[in-house]
Scaffold this active site. Structure first.
Site, PDB file in Angstrom:
ATOM      1  N   HIS A  70       0.832  -1.209   0.000  1.00  0.00           N
ATOM      2  CA  HIS A  70       0.000   0.000   0.000  1.00  0.00           C
ATOM      3  C   HIS A  70       0.871   1.266   0.000  1.00  0.00           C
ATOM      4  O   HIS A  70       0.627   2.198  -0.765  1.00  0.00           O
ATOM      5  CB  HIS A  70      -0.933  -0.008   1.217  1.00  0.00           C
ATOM      6  CG  HIS A  70      -1.698   1.263   1.355  1.00  0.00           C
ATOM      7  ND1 HIS A  70      -2.764   1.588   0.539  1.00  0.00           N
ATOM      8  CD2 HIS A  70      -1.528   2.325   2.179  1.00  0.00           C
ATOM      9  CE1 HIS A  70      -3.222   2.783   0.869  1.00  0.00           C
ATOM     10  NE2 HIS A  70      -2.489   3.251   1.857  1.00  0.00           N
TER      11      HIS A  70
ATOM     12  N   HIS B 118       1.269   5.009  -2.498  1.00  0.00           N
ATOM     13  CA  HIS B 118       1.604   6.396  -2.159  1.00  0.00           C
ATOM     14  C   HIS B 118       2.910   6.920  -2.751  1.00  0.00           C
ATOM     15  O   HIS B 118       3.032   8.119  -2.992  1.00  0.00           O
ATOM     16  CB  HIS B 118       1.711   6.553  -0.634  1.00  0.00           C
ATOM     17  CG  HIS B 118       0.399   6.548   0.089  1.00  0.00           C
ATOM     18  ND1 HIS B 118      -0.486   7.606   0.061  1.00  0.00           N
ATOM     19  CD2 HIS B 118      -0.191   5.610   0.883  1.00  0.00           C
ATOM     20  CE1 HIS B 118      -1.561   7.329   0.801  1.00  0.00           C
ATOM     21  NE2 HIS B 118      -1.410   6.120   1.307  1.00  0.00           N
TER      22      HIS B 118
ATOM     23  N   GLU C  71      -6.781   8.772  -0.577  1.00  0.00           N
ATOM     24  CA  GLU C  71      -6.809   7.317  -0.387  1.00  0.00           C
ATOM     25  C   GLU C  71      -7.721   6.601  -1.394  1.00  0.00           C
ATOM     26  O   GLU C  71      -7.374   5.545  -1.885  1.00  0.00           O
ATOM     27  CB  GLU C  71      -7.262   6.954   1.039  1.00  0.00           C
ATOM     28  CG  GLU C  71      -6.224   7.233   2.119  1.00  0.00           C
ATOM     29  CD  GLU C  71      -4.976   6.331   2.068  1.00  0.00           C
ATOM     30  OE1 GLU C  71      -4.913   5.397   1.249  1.00  0.00           O
ATOM     31  OE2 GLU C  71      -4.053   6.594   2.850  1.00  0.00           O
TER      32      GLU C  71
ATOM     33  N   SER D 258      -3.255   0.445  -4.897  1.00  0.00           N
ATOM     34  CA  SER D 258      -2.601  -0.728  -4.303  1.00  0.00           C
ATOM     35  C   SER D 258      -3.531  -1.930  -4.208  1.00  0.00           C
ATOM     36  O   SER D 258      -3.202  -2.923  -3.578  1.00  0.00           O
ATOM     37  CB  SER D 258      -2.058  -0.379  -2.913  1.00  0.00           C
ATOM     38  OG  SER D 258      -3.087   0.140  -2.094  1.00  0.00           O
TER      39      SER D 258
HETATM   40 FE   LIG Z   1      -2.691   5.176   2.693  1.00  0.00          FE
END
Ligand SMILES: [Fe+2]
Length: 269
Positions: free
Chosen positions: A147, A152, A192, A211
Site C-alpha cells: 500500500h 503512495h 486514499e 494498491s
Molecule cells: Fe494510505
C-alpha cells in the site's frame, strides 16, 4: 502466553500463522528502534515475502495501465519500483528527495490520523515495512508495504500532492477532534480512495485504489455509485476501512481535485 509485539485481530489472515506473526514482530522492532532523521534501516525480507510482492505487482501492472490517472501513471514509470523484490524505503527515499523533498520513515503499524498528518506537514510520510499475509495477496486489512509503495510513493514525486500533504499537516496542527475527523474524511475520500474523470473515463488516483486490483477495478467499473464532487458533503461522510468502499467520490479532473482540496484546506487552517 507468548509475548506478541503486534496484536492481530482474530479475523486477520495471519492470525494463526506463528511464523508470520514472528516476522511482523521482527519488522516492528526495526520501526520502534528508529529515530526520525536517521538512515532508514533495511528490512530483511524473506523469499516468500518477495514472492507476495511480485505476484501483486504482476496483477496490478495491466490494471494500472488502464485505470489510473495519467499524472500518477507517469510518476509511477519515473519511480520505476522493482517488480520482483520489495524495495527498501531507504532506496525509495533517494528518489523522493529529487522531488519535493518528502521521505518515508518506518512505523510499526497504523498511527492516528493526527500523528500521520502532522508528519506530512514536515514532509515525512510514515510508512509500514511489513507485507500482507501470503494466503490473501490481494487483500490487507491494514496498510502494508505494498500500500505504501505502490499506492503512495509515486504520488510523493508530484509537487501538487506534496503541497497538499503539507497543507493537511498544517491544518492538523490547529485541528480539534471534530476538525480532525473532517480532515481525515477528506483525505480518505480523495488521496486514499478518490477517482477523477479523464477524457470521459473514470480513473483512480487514491492510494487505496492504486494498491488494490479488486478495488481499483471496482471503482472504475461504473457499477459502484460515484458521489458528486462536494468537499463540504464529503467531510460529513463516515467511512469503513475494513471493507471495499460502498461508493467513491468523483472529481471533475485530477488538477481540479488538487486545487479544490487545497482551497478547502486553506479555509480550515
Ligand atoms: Fe494510505
Amino acid at each position: 502466553m507468548e509475548y506478541r509485539l503486534i496484536e492481530l485481530d482474530p479475523e486477520h489472515p495471519g492470525f494463526r500463522d506463528a511464523r508470520y506473526r514472528a516476522r511482523r514482530d521482527a519488522i516492528a522492532h526495526i520501526a520502534l528502534a528508529y529515530r526520525s532523521g536517521d538512515p532508514v534501516p533495511l528490512a530483511p525480507y524473506s523469499e516468500e515475502e518477495h514472492a507476495v510482492w511480485q505476484g501483486i505487482r504482476q496483477a496490478l501492472a495491466p490494471v494500472h495501465q488502464e485505470s489510473i490517472a495519467t499524472p500518477l501513471l507517469e510518476l509511477e514509470r519515473a519511480l520505476d519500483l522493482d517488480q520482483e523484490r520489495i524495495p527498501q524505503l531507504r532506496d525509495v527515499n533517494r528518489r523522493l528527495r529529487q522531488g519535493a523533498g518528502f521521505s518515508m520513515e518506518p512505523v510499526a503499524g497504523l498511527v492516528t490520523p493526527r500523528i500521520f498528518m502532522e508528519h506530512l506537514g514536515r514532509r515525512i510520510f510514515l510508512s509500514t515495512q511489513y507485507i500482507r499475509h501470503h494466503s490473501r495477496p490481494f487483500y490487507t486489512p491494514e496498510p502494508d508495504v505494498v500500500h505504501e509503495l505502490v499506492g503512495h510513493a509515486a504520488s510523493l514525486l508530484h509537487p501538487g500532492i506534496c503541497a497538499l500533504s503539507q497543507a493537511f499537516g498544517r491544518a492538523a496542527l490547529k485541528a480539534d477532534a471534530q476538525d480532525m475527523e473532517r480532515l481525515t474524511r477528506i483525505y480518505w475520500y480523495t488521496l486514499e480512495f478518490g477517482v477523477v474523470m479523464e477524457q470521459g473515463q473514470v480513473k483512480g488516483y487514491g492510494a487505496g485504489l492504486l494498491s488494490s486490483v479488486g478495488e481499483l477495478e471496482r471503482a472504475c467499473s461504473g457499477e459502484v455509485p460515484l458521489l458528486d464532487w462536494d468537499l463540504d458533503a464529503v467531510c460529513a461522510l463516515p467511512y469503513d476501512p475494513t471493507t471495499f468502499q460502498p461508493y467513491y467520490v468523483l472529481a471533475p479532473s485530477f488538477e481540479q481535485a488538487l486545487s479544490d482540496i487545497a482551497a478547502w484546506l486553506a479555509v480550515q487552517s
